[in-house]
Design an enzyme around this catalytic site. Structure first.
Site, PDB file in Angstrom:
ATOM      1  CD  GLU A 188      -2.855  -0.840  -0.178  1.00 23.16           C
ATOM      2  OE1 GLU A 188      -2.911   0.019  -0.719  1.00 23.16           O
ATOM      3  OE2 GLU A 188      -3.596  -2.065  -0.321  1.00 23.16           O
ATOM      4  CG  ASP A 208      -8.053   3.844  -4.189  1.00 23.53           C
ATOM      5  OD1 ASP A 208      -9.349   4.013  -4.089  1.00 23.53           O
ATOM      6  OD2 ASP A 208      -7.039   3.297  -4.940  1.00 23.53           O
ATOM      7  CE1 TYR A 263      -6.873   2.605  -0.273  1.00 24.59           C
ATOM      8  CE2 TYR A 263      -4.505   2.761  -0.126  1.00 24.59           C
ATOM      9  CZ  TYR A 263      -5.405   2.207  -0.711  1.00 24.59           C
ATOM     10  OH  TYR A 263      -5.328   1.014  -1.362  1.00 24.59           O
TER      11      TYR A 263
END
Length: 344
Positions: free
Chosen positions: A35, A136, A118
């Site tokens: 991520e 996102d 996020y």
DNA sequence: AAAGCGGGGGC
DNA sequence: GCCCCAGCTTT
């Protein structure tokens, strides 16, 4: 936002999705690393970096114990280098605070450097199965079309609203898969730039934007800022077999990375020779190199270049062999064009 | 709320 | 050329 999208999206996701390295095994550390790498970065750009990273740093402790130089070298070329520093620092914090295991808690994840709403949501839901949204750019675009919403998705307020909507419908049993299905939809079907593939969309029947014929013109975004242009004269300084490099300042653009030395503005050969002599450099040879342009988000570098051969090494530069430069020093992509001379 | 922060791939 | 990407931090 209607809860009716949950089941069709989960079913669509189950019927087939991209085979991504970090989906093979959703260990929290693997999700976290992926991520961070994926922030403002396309999946295809991340694949190779992710594999190399996992080889070098298979778990939180291995990362925490690494040198920053090695961390930055593995990140070289991926951009937004504060991500690498924050990831490294966060790994050390996780070792100190949590014994080397990521906390299964949204707020605790959010408190780590480099982890925003996020990323905390993604790690919590995908890595730990916690019921939290992960909003996102993909999800914002999908939501704008589903809701036929013309509010600019670039506004912080709009992101808050969308996050709130999704927090109400995120399913208890498969939050990670649901979040990934939304992103998968945005990445493969609900595409940006007026190119949605509504004919392939599993939630077309629930999409207000499609219903009103607005899918192509949504989402609305704020206008971009203008970019300034900086002229620089880049030097490939050679002394014997070695090349002269220096470290960039600890803050600002490309902070702490290595660079080829350069001068502000475009400088001709005669002026350059004079300026280098004034510094006490003994220039044996001066060759003009092909110029290069490098575009950052907020600035463009227009670079001219010279190969400068010196009789002795001056103060203020670190001299390394081309091999050492390739293998051990993190040099941003902006300078790559000037290294071709070394390949002879 | 706005600006700073990389790099690349698709059109 | 322009768009925008599995965003975060600082001002």
């Amino acid at each position: 936002m209607t809860k009716a999208i949950v089941e069709p999206l989960l079913q669509w996701y189950d019927e087939g999705h991209r085979d991504l390295p970090w989906r093979r095994e959703a260990a929290p550390y693997r999700v976290w690393v992926s991520e961070i790498m994926l922030q403002q970065t396309r999946v295809e750009a991340v694949r190779g970096y992710y594999e190399r990273w996992m080889q070098a740093f298979p778990d939180v402790r291995a990362l925490a114990a690494a040198d920053e130089a090695q961390v930055l070298k593995l990140w070289e070329g991926l951009g937004y280098y504060s991500r690498a520093r924050n990831l490294h620092r966060a790994a050390q914090l996780v070792c100190e605070r949590y014994g080397g295991t990521l906390p299964a808690d949204y707020e605790a994840l959010l408190a780590l450097p480099g982890v925003g709403e996020y990323t905390a949501g993604a790690v919590a839901s995908i890595g730990f199965g916690l019921r939290v949204p992960a909003v996102d750019g993909n999800v914002l675009r999908v939501a704008a079309r589903l809701n036929d919403d013309f509010m600019p998705i670039t506004d912080a307020k709009q992101k808050k609203r969308t996050t709130g909507h999704f927090s109400e419908i995120t399913p208890e049993d498969r939050p990670g898969d649901f979040n990934q299905s939304l992103m998968e939809l945005g990445a493969t079907v609900c595409l940006p730039n007026g190119a949605p593939r509504c004919g392939s969309c599993p939630v077309q029947h629930l999409c207000l934007g499609y219903h009103h014929g607005h899918a192509e013109i949504l989402p609305v975004r704020a206008a971009k800022r203008a970019r300034r242009i900086e002229e620089r004269t880049v030097l490939l300084v050679r002394c014997g077999e070695e090349v002269g490099i220096r470290r960039r300042p600890k803050t600002g653009l490309l902070a702490g990375l290595w660079e080829l030395p350069s001068l502000e503005g475009k400088t001709g050969a005669n002026e350059l020779r004079a300026r280098l002599s004034a510094r006490g450099w003994q220039v044996e040879k001066l060759l003009s190199l092909r110029g290069a342009k490098h575009v950052f988000t907020h600035v463009e570098w227009h670079m001219s270049g010279f190969e400068v051969t010196l009789a002795e090494k001056p103060e203020g530069l670190t001299f390394v062999t081309p091999q050492a430069l390739r293998e051990s020093y993190a040099l941003p992509s902006a300078f790559r064009a000037f290294l071709s001379v070394l390949e002879e």
